[in-house]
Design an enzyme around this catalytic site. Structure first.
Site, PDB file in Angstrom:
ATOM      1  N   HIS A   1       0.813  -1.224   0.000  1.00  0.00           N
ATOM      2  CA  HIS A   1       0.000   0.000   0.000  1.00  0.00           C
ATOM      3  C   HIS A   1       0.852   1.283   0.000  1.00  0.00           C
ATOM      4  O   HIS A   1       0.808   2.059  -0.946  1.00  0.00           O
ATOM      5  CB  HIS A   1      -0.898   0.038   1.242  1.00  0.00           C
ATOM      6  CG  HIS A   1      -1.776  -1.152   1.435  1.00  0.00           C
ATOM      7  ND1 HIS A   1      -2.889  -1.428   0.679  1.00  0.00           N
ATOM      8  CD2 HIS A   1      -1.704  -2.159   2.355  1.00  0.00           C
ATOM      9  CE1 HIS A   1      -3.472  -2.532   1.118  1.00  0.00           C
ATOM     10  NE2 HIS A   1      -2.785  -2.990   2.135  1.00  0.00           N
TER      11      HIS A   1
HETATM   12  O1  RIB Z   1      -5.287  -0.055   4.609  1.00  0.00           O
HETATM   13  C1  RIB Z   1      -3.898  -0.031   4.431  1.00  0.00           C
HETATM   14  C2  RIB Z   1      -3.270   1.052   5.252  1.00  0.00           C
HETATM   15  O2  RIB Z   1      -3.525   0.824   6.638  1.00  0.00           O
HETATM   16  C3  RIB Z   1      -1.735   1.090   5.135  1.00  0.00           C
HETATM   17  O3  RIB Z   1      -1.293   2.411   5.318  1.00  0.00           O
HETATM   18  C4  RIB Z   1      -1.282   0.237   6.278  1.00  0.00           C
HETATM   19  O4  RIB Z   1       0.034   0.592   6.744  1.00  0.00           O
HETATM   20  C5  RIB Z   1      -2.293   0.597   7.334  1.00  0.00           C
HETATM   21  O5  RIB Z   1      -1.869   1.814   7.940  1.00  0.00           O
END
Ligand code: RIB
Ligand code: CA
Length: 315
Positions: free
Chosen positions: A243
């Site tokens: 992500h």
């Molecule tokens: O949903 C994914 C996000 O939530 C990413 O930033 C992960 O690190 C968590 O913070």
């Protein structure tokens, strides 16, 4: 390309950790002014120390790391040890940090850095709950003209949420903060699950990291080995979604990504859909301001080639 002056606001988290490393490995494009940390994946005492652990792994004990909000603006803190492990970066196996945590609060660092800068000269990169940014805008609205763009990881537009069916984690944890940040009117670019679920750390990509035979490659391999398993099991993906590094890669090579400018609203009223990022993807409400650029696709091979090339710079 003009170098971006960024403040990276994060909740490490394995994917946050890789985002920090990518930023540190890209000095031609990124001037990392400081790292601010927030409670999210794990409590603040862990997110701030994890950020310092990763800076030391990269050989950068000079980086300024600040601790920020211990909880969301209004709602109770929700953490994600079930995904990230008790430490928040399970799989990394890093020693306690020795570099100092900065004395100033993260919110004050954001404010002071922005006030001391030219207009439109700062990029804020939230990759966790946006509590620190919202507090900064509430405490000192005069920083708004100083900010060129906000590029965040968060939300889910055509995808379902990953924390509730309606909401992605970062926005769900502090929806009021995300709404306040969006309402500033600053140029807002979002990397939601729609694009990050296409940035999958497949076994081949993971092995390529491990084959770097460097401390950075080993730690990334161990962290992502751990981090991958949850989403692969839930979604049947052939890898875990990476992500947060999507935000940094966007700053380095925006052409890897594609999306559209749409109107975006964030739900803060209904408990059922709390934290939903409601984008008018098909421009049904034509008169509404198109206040967000939302990415929904990327060239995943180009993304991982960039990541591999940059991480291999860190010994
Ligand atoms: O949903 C994914 C996000 O939530 C990413 O930033 C992960 O690190 C968590 O913070
Ligand atoms: Ca994060």
């Amino acid at each position: 390309m003009t170098k971006r002056r960024i403040i990276l606001d994060c909740d490490p988290g394995q994917d946050d950790a890789v985002a920090i490393l990518l930023a540190l490995a890209s000095p031609e494009e990124i001037d990392l002014l400081g790292i601010t940390t927030v409670a999210g994946n794990v409590p603040l005492t862990l997110t701030e120390s994890n950020a310092r652990r990763i800076c030391e792994l990269a050989g950068r004990p000079d980086i300024k790391v600040f601790a920020g909000a211990k909880r969301p603006l209004i709602r109770d803190l929700v953490t994600a040890e079930w995904i990230h492990g008790r430490t928040g970066i399970d799989g990394a196996n890093l020693p306690d940090p020795t570099m100092p945590l900065q004395d100033r609060h993260a919110v004050d660092f954001i404010i002071e850095t922005c006030l001391a800068s030219e207009d439109n000269s700062i990029t804020l990169c939230p990759i966790g709950p946006m509590t620190n940014l919202a507090l900064a805008f509430m405490k000192e609205p005069d920083i708004i003209p100083k900010i060129q763009e906000i590029v965040c990881m968060g939300g889910a537009v055509k995808e379902f949420g990953n924390t509730t069916p309606a909401a992605e984690f970062n926005i769900y944890v502090d929806p009021h903060a995300a709404a306040k940040v969006l309402d500033t009117g600053i140029k807002f670019t979002m990397m939601p699950l729609d694009v990050t679920h296409k940035a999958l750390v497949t076994p081949e990509r993971l092995q390529r990291m491990k084959d770097m035979n460097s401390p950075v490659g080993d730690v990334c391999g161990g962290m992502l080995d751990y981090f991958n398993r949850f989403d692969m099991t839930r979604y049947g993906f052939d890898g875990g979604p990476l992500h947060d590094p999507c935000v940094i890669a966007y700053l380095i090579k925006p052409g890897i990504f594609s999306g559209r400018q749409v109107s975006l609203d964030i739900e803060t009223g209904s408990e059922l859909t709390m934290g939903q990022t409601l984008a008018d993807w098909w421009d049904i409400q034509e008169d509404k301001e198109k206040n967000a650029f939302i990415c929904d696709d990327l060239d995943s091979d180009a993304f991982f080639d960039l990541l591999q090339e940059r991480l291999s710079r860190l010994k």
